[in-house]
Design a protein around this motif. Sequence first.
Motif, PDB file in Angstrom:
ATOM      1  N   GLU A   1      -7.445  -3.131  -4.519  1.00 10.70           N
ATOM      2  CA  GLU A   1      -7.471  -1.776  -3.957  1.00 10.70           C
ATOM      3  C   GLU A   1      -6.979  -1.767  -2.519  1.00 10.70           C
ATOM      4  O   GLU A   1      -6.224  -0.871  -2.112  1.00 10.70           O
ATOM      5  CB  GLU A   1      -8.888  -1.215  -4.051  1.00 10.70           C
ATOM      6  N   ASP A   2      -7.392  -2.772  -1.736  1.00 12.24           N
ATOM      7  CA  ASP A   2      -6.958  -2.828  -0.341  1.00 12.24           C
ATOM      8  C   ASP A   2      -5.459  -3.075  -0.226  1.00 12.24           C
ATOM      9  O   ASP A   2      -4.783  -2.473   0.611  1.00 12.24           O
ATOM     10  CB  ASP A   2      -7.713  -3.942   0.400  1.00 12.24           C
ATOM     11  N   GLN A   3      -4.938  -3.969  -1.067  1.00 11.71           N
ATOM     12  CA  GLN A   3      -3.530  -4.328  -0.944  1.00 11.71           C
ATOM     13  C   GLN A   3      -2.596  -3.263  -1.505  1.00 11.71           C
ATOM     14  O   GLN A   3      -1.532  -3.009  -0.944  1.00 11.71           O
ATOM     15  CB  GLN A   3      -3.268  -5.662  -1.632  1.00 11.71           C
TER      16      GLN A   3
ATOM     17  N   ARG B   1     -11.729  -5.235  -4.959  1.00 12.94           N
ATOM     18  CA  ARG B   1     -11.541  -4.766  -3.586  1.00 12.94           C
ATOM     19  C   ARG B   1     -10.222  -5.262  -3.009  1.00 12.94           C
ATOM     20  O   ARG B   1      -9.530  -4.541  -2.274  1.00 12.94           O
ATOM     21  CB  ARG B   1     -12.714  -5.215  -2.718  1.00 12.94           C
ATOM     22  N   GLU B   2      -9.869  -6.513  -3.345  1.00  6.97           N
ATOM     23  CA  GLU B   2      -8.605  -7.072  -2.865  1.00  6.97           C
ATOM     24  C   GLU B   2      -7.422  -6.262  -3.400  1.00  6.97           C
ATOM     25  O   GLU B   2      -6.493  -5.923  -2.654  1.00  6.97           O
ATOM     26  CB  GLU B   2      -8.504  -8.527  -3.319  1.00  6.97           C
TER      27      GLU B   2
ATOM     28  N   ALA C   1       0.821  -1.216   0.000  1.00  6.64           N
ATOM     29  CA  ALA C   1       0.000   0.000   0.000  1.00  6.64           C
ATOM     30  C   ALA C   1       0.853   1.264   0.000  1.00  6.64           C
ATOM     31  O   ALA C   1       0.342   2.357  -0.284  1.00  6.64           O
ATOM     32  CB  ALA C   1      -0.944   0.004   1.201  1.00  6.64           C
TER      33      ALA C   1
END
Length: 445
Positions: free
Chosen positions: A234-236, A231-232, A211
């Motif tokens: 974007e989160d990572q 989502r995975e 990130a």
Amino acid sequence: MSNQDPDWPSENRIWNHSAETLPREEIEALQLERLRAMVERVAKVPFYRDQFEHAEIGPQSIRSLADLRRLPFTTKDDLRRHQPLGFLAVPRKELARIHGSSGTTGIPTFVAYTAQDLRTWSELCARFLVAGGLRPAHTAQVAFGYGLFTGGFGLHYGIERVGAAVIPTAAGNTRRQIDIMRELTPEVLICTPSYALTIADAARELGIDPATLPMRYGHFGGEPWTEDMRREIEDQLGLQAFNNYGLSEVFGPGVAGECPLHEGMHIQEDHFIVECLDPETLEPVAEGEPGELVITNLTREATPLIRYRTRDIARLYREPCACGRTTMRMSRVTGRTDDMLIIRGVNVFPSQIEEALLRVEGTTPHYLIEVDRPGTLDEVRVKVEMRPEIFSDRMDRMQALCEHISREIQTVAGIRAHVDLVEPRSIERFVGKARRVLDKRRLSD
């Protein structure tokens, strides 16, 4: 994370206002004019000439867009039978470039471009790149393959069309990719979605929080992926992930792409007519229902195709988008008619398995579906990597987790599957399209 940039306000997230915000009646009038011209142009191609003569149709037969259905389909097999350049609609001396399909579903097929085609292609890619955050002041790292594959080149020239800088790292050498990201601080990452997660994994192995890498926007395509995978990513990676769609046979990336609202990909209707048909009956499906995408080129010069059966499954939506664009939108591709698995009479796509897996906390998007028929019935085994913190030496916990995943697969895909939990990074990684299925059945016997 803010999308705002003082020298590129949000209302300027449309690259070509005149094309992307045309009223519906003007879009359809332009499509009809260009379709008539395209039918006349491709009548010089032996395949279409024979098809038109057999059906007794020609440019004069196209009185409305509804007459598109009178035209013949084109398939991948047709392209293979007329390789290498049997669909060429211009003299060979006018070609500026030749590309090929990635070849993951069969023998690669070649497609050609005139200089005008390359200008059109860069325009199409510029549209969705700008919609997805690219600014002239940005730098974009392209981790797609270059070479015969169209992905890297189309996006490369789209970035330059916008006025941004390109780092053409191409695919592979993930550690070097990360070094370049940290050294040159690109704002945009372009690659397949599965490779984006590979980059995140590699960063953690190097002791780097993914990130903290500098990218703010990511444009991902080249393979089907799910909202859970978005989502995975974007989160990572701490960025905004945008989907885009295209295929080599009809141009490459640039057929459609997302705006910031993420409510479908906007189709470039001034350059393509896209139909959504039942793959069995070849009749149109109702709006919003899944069907096979069939695409007709309206402006391509070198190797234009009429009613090309993509084998991609998606949905179409015609209502205007709140972003201001008026073009029809398509959903993400949920599978292909030629990667569909039939398990005990149930049609299953790998993307459904992925959706089920990512509903379960602790799973990752790295998985392998193995299909076998040891006796008379099909059996499915899904190997899925777990996050390190989830792994346990308590067998009862692991068994409960396997059963939870199996229930989710049955809910989403309608089949029962054996689930094996495997260690992180034990499933092979790919820099291009991920290979998700190993079908061991001897179905041709």
